[in-house]
Enzyme design. Structure first.
Site, short mmCIF file in Angstrom:
data_model
loop_
_atom_site.label_atom_id
_atom_site.label_comp_id
_atom_site.label_asym_id
_atom_site.label_seq_id
_atom_site.Cartn_x
_atom_site.Cartn_y
_atom_site.Cartn_z
CG HIS A 31 -5.94 -1.95 8.96
ND1 HIS A 31 -6.08 -0.89 9.84
CD2 HIS A 31 -4.64 -1.91 8.57
CE1 HIS A 31 -4.93 -0.28 9.97
NE2 HIS A 31 -4.03 -0.87 9.21
CG ASP A 40 -0.28 -0.40 2.51
OD1 ASP A 40 0.97 -0.39 2.57
OD2 ASP A 40 -0.98 -0.71 3.48
C1 GLP Z 1 -0.62 0.54 8.54
C2 GLP Z 1 -0.22 -0.32 7.34
C3 GLP Z 1 -0.37 -1.80 7.64
C4 GLP Z 1 0.25 -2.12 8.99
C5 GLP Z 1 -0.47 -1.35 10.08
C6 GLP Z 1 0.10 -1.62 11.46
O1 GLP Z 1 -1.95 0.90 8.56
N1 GLP Z 1 -0.96 0.00 6.17
O2 GLP Z 1 0.24 -2.54 6.60
O3 GLP Z 1 0.15 -3.49 9.23
O4 GLP Z 1 -0.31 0.03 9.81
O5 GLP Z 1 1.24 -0.83 11.67
P1 GLP Z 1 2.31 -1.09 12.79
O6 GLP Z 1 3.09 -2.26 12.33
O7 GLP Z 1 3.14 0.16 12.83
O8 GLP Z 1 1.58 -1.35 14.04
#
Ligand code: GLP
Length: 235
Positions: free
Chosen positions: A130, A62
């Protein structure tokens, strides 16, 4: 789903790296990669390893709409900084958040995914369950699409920006249908704030309200969790 519990994110990165290495020994050619803080320990392992990735293609999940690859908050910049500048790949793809026509960009990205079927997809998970930027309520059938980020995601991701107003409201994300086509998936989750989403993903019903629950339907998923992220699992 195979669940591997580790002590902390560092050990999680080592576990994920061991899985990656095993897949590379079997001759994989395409990695699906993720951003966020979660995969950083895996990328550290990759960077400090002796492994060569210059024969591999990567396809990222993304990108924020409106940010250029030179913007330090963009996911293209993140990937360059954490991995690609240190370990060259053959080709790296990240959606273009600055494309004039976003629908056209989604179609272009679908073509890229079709031409480079993903052998191993790395995933994190959002606090609301998500994956990529597929927010709760997203159909399991979508491919790359434009997403309006939820307040919970904007709130969680504001830590990387100077103020919440600077967090983009939209993103381009690979869809769940594309993620499910990956031959193997490694999802990592670390920290207490992921515990509820992890429990629902593994033990709850498969529902579009918790996008990661769809992984229960995939035949080859490894979930790597630390003690805190595993703390609400009952089994
Ligand atoms: C974002 C990304 C995801 C990721 C999520 C969690 O929204 N688009 O791909 O898994 O954040 O982020 P983190 O790993 O910093 O908790």
């Amino acid at each position: 789903m195979k669940v591997i519990q580790v002590k902390h994110a560092q050990e999680g990165g080592k576990q994920a790296f061991a899985q990656l290495k095993e897949a590379m020994d079997k001759g994989i050619t395409t990695l699906g990669l993720a951003t966020g803080s979660t995969p950083v320990t895996l990328y550290q392992e990759m960077v400090t390893s002796a492994l060569d990735f210059s024969h591999l293609t990567s396809v990222n999940l993304d990108e924020y709409v409106g940010l250029s690859g030179e913007n330090p908050q963009s996911y293209r910049y993140f990937m360059n900084e954490h991995l690609f500048n240190k370990k060259p790949f053959k080709e790296t793809f990240v959606p273009n958040g600055q494309a004039k026509d976003l629908d056209e960009e989604c179609a272009r990205y679908n073509d890229i995914i079709a031409q480079h079927p993903i052998d191993l997809q790395v995933l994190g998970i959002g606090r609301n369950g998500h994956i990529g930027f597929n927010e709760p309520g997203t159909s399991f059938d979508v491919q790359t699409h434009v997403v309006a980020l939820t307040d919970s995601t904007i709130e969680a991701n504001k830590r990387y920006f100077d103020s919440i107003e600077e967090v983009p409201t939209h993103a381009l994300s690979m869809g769940i249908a594309s993620i499910l086509k990956s031959k193997q998936i490694i999802l990592m989750a670390f920290g207490k704030e992921k515990a509820a989403a992890v429990a629902k993903m593994i033990e709850g019903p498969v529902t579009e309200q918790l996008p990661a629950s769809v992984l229960q339907m995939h035949p080859n998923v490894i979930v790597i969790v630390d003690e805190q992220a595993a703390s609400e699992l009952t089994k």
